[in-house]
Scaffold this active site. Structure first.
Site, PDB file in Angstrom:
ATOM      1  N   LYS A  53       0.846  -1.206   0.000  1.00 51.52           N
ATOM      2  CA  LYS A  53       0.000   0.000   0.000  1.00 51.52           C
ATOM      3  C   LYS A  53       0.879   1.253   0.000  1.00 51.52           C
ATOM      4  CE  LYS A  53      -3.729  -2.510   2.230  1.00 51.52           C
ATOM      5  NZ  LYS A  53      -4.488  -2.872   3.420  1.00 51.52           N
ATOM      6  N   GLN A  97      -5.496  -1.563   9.498  1.00 49.96           N
ATOM      7  CA  GLN A  97      -5.237  -2.887   8.927  1.00 49.96           C
ATOM      8  C   GLN A  97      -5.882  -3.977   9.797  1.00 49.96           C
ATOM      9  OE1 GLN A  97      -3.737  -3.363   5.952  1.00 49.96           O
ATOM     10  NE2 GLN A  97      -3.984  -5.561   6.091  1.00 49.96           N
ATOM     11  N   ASP A 120     -11.398   2.219   2.839  1.00 51.58           N
ATOM     12  CA  ASP A 120     -11.540   0.758   2.767  1.00 51.58           C
ATOM     13  C   ASP A 120     -12.966   0.358   2.376  1.00 51.58           C
ATOM     14  OD1 ASP A 120      -9.562  -1.179   3.153  1.00 51.58           O
ATOM     15  OD2 ASP A 120      -9.417  -0.780   5.302  1.00 51.58           O
TER      16      ASP A 120
HETATM   17  N1  GUN Z   1      -6.853  -7.162   5.806  1.00 51.73           N
HETATM   18  C1  GUN Z   1      -6.942  -7.930   4.700  1.00 51.73           C
HETATM   19  N2  GUN Z   1      -7.422  -7.204   3.673  1.00 51.73           N
HETATM   20  C2  GUN Z   1      -7.646  -5.963   4.144  1.00 51.73           C
HETATM   21  C3  GUN Z   1      -8.143  -4.755   3.544  1.00 51.73           C
HETATM   22  O1  GUN Z   1      -8.499  -4.683   2.378  1.00 51.73           O
HETATM   23  N3  GUN Z   1      -8.194  -3.680   4.372  1.00 51.73           N
HETATM   24  C4  GUN Z   1      -7.835  -3.732   5.677  1.00 51.73           C
HETATM   25  N4  GUN Z   1      -7.957  -2.625   6.402  1.00 51.73           N
HETATM   26  N5  GUN Z   1      -7.380  -4.820   6.257  1.00 51.73           N
HETATM   27  C5  GUN Z   1      -7.283  -5.924   5.485  1.00 51.73           C
END
Ligand code: GUN
Length: 284
Positions: A53, A97, A120
């Site tokens: 990211k 996350q 998200d």
């Molecule tokens: N954990 C696994 N995939 C994701 C995601 O797309 N966003 C977040 N915040 N956590 C995750």
């Protein structure tokens, strides 16, 4: 038939080039998109996702900040950080996350992020708006999958989309997105009886389970479009999907690889949402 490969990596690269131009233009109008990622603990998969990211942000010129908390951090501590980020006018996107340690309620945390910064797309308001087809943040993995299918220019309307898996972050929302595109959508999951009889009807099969090599050609219709959302790390350290790629590619018309498939597109749609948030906020 050997399937065409839908390269998420290539598609992501093209989209990110366009985003880079867009961010450059925005910065000329004093709008500088910024994403804050919050990590609690040191889950290796989470660290690896976050690196992707951050790299994505850097590529397109989005400012990114990582806030790292100890695994023992309290729920109050995390919620108070979210409150500060909600208030901070320089922040366009907030991403906590997942998964979080057991002593912290994911639900409470997701609810606390203001809807306008929930890049998200996990907040119930964004999920609900997506279901209604209203303007919202669409969660990144389902959004990336839709973009991948759209990229091959095969009409989605009237197609039978079968989703395997019903998680809140992938399975459930991806079915709704394709329903909004006028597909006929069927969900299957761990309690489904005779799954193969259903998956074999799929024009578009979306596999989001998280079990390495679960789906073989016996569950796939000749000529189907197969989207593999699984990211499984084997003991050898190698990444593999939920679909047995080598076997299924001989039966499908299109297939996504792992790695280089849905993963890079998920991050790309996060960048898209962050830029969108900055634009919306700049327009206010
Ligand atoms: N954990 C696994 N995939 C994701 C995601 O797309 N966003 C977040 N915040 N956590 C995750």
């Amino acid at each position: 038939m050997t399937a065409h490969i839908i390269s998420g990596k290539e598609l992501a690269k093209n989209k990110r080039e366009a985003m880079k131009q867009e961010v450059g233009q925005l910065k000329k109008t004093a709008i500088s998109p910024k994403l804050v990622v919050v990590l609690v603990g040191d889950n290796p998969a989470s660290i690896s996702y976050i690196k992707g990211k951050q790299k994505g942000c850097e590529e397109v010129g989005i400012e990114s900040q990582l806030i790292k908390l100890e695994a023992t951090a309290s729920e109050e501590e995390l919620l108070s950080i979210i409150d500060q980020l909600n208030e901070d006018d320089t922040v366009d996107g907030i991403l906590v996350q997942l998964p979080l340690p057991d002593h912290i309620s994911e639900q409470k945390v997701i609810h606390r992020i203001v809807v306008e910064k929930d890049v998200d797309g996990f907040h119930p308001m964004n999920v609900g708006k997506m279901l209604l087809g209203e303007e919202c943040f669409i969660s990144c993995t389902p959004f990336g999958i839709l973009e991948m299918v759209k990229s091959i220019n095969v009409p989605i309307e009237g197609k039978h989309v079968v989703v395997i898996g019903r998680s809140n972050i992938v399975g459930k929302p991806v079915g709704q997105l394709f329903l909004n595109e006028n597909a006929t959508v069927t969900y299957t999951h761990s309690r489904t009886k005779d799954r193969a009889s259903i998956t074999k009807q799929a024009d578009i099969l979306i596999v989001a389970v998280g079990k390495p090599n679960l789906i073989g050609p016996d569950e796939v219709k000749e000529g189907a479009i197969v989207i593999d959302v699984g990211v499984n790390r084997l003991e050898t350290g190698k990444l593999c999907g939920d679909v047995r790629f080598d076997e299924v590619k001989e039966k499908a018309s299109y297939i996504t690889p792992v790695p280089g498939g849905v993963g890079p597109m998920t991050i790309t749609m996060l960048l898209h949402n962050t830029i969108l948030s900055a634009k919306r906020r700049g327009a206010k």
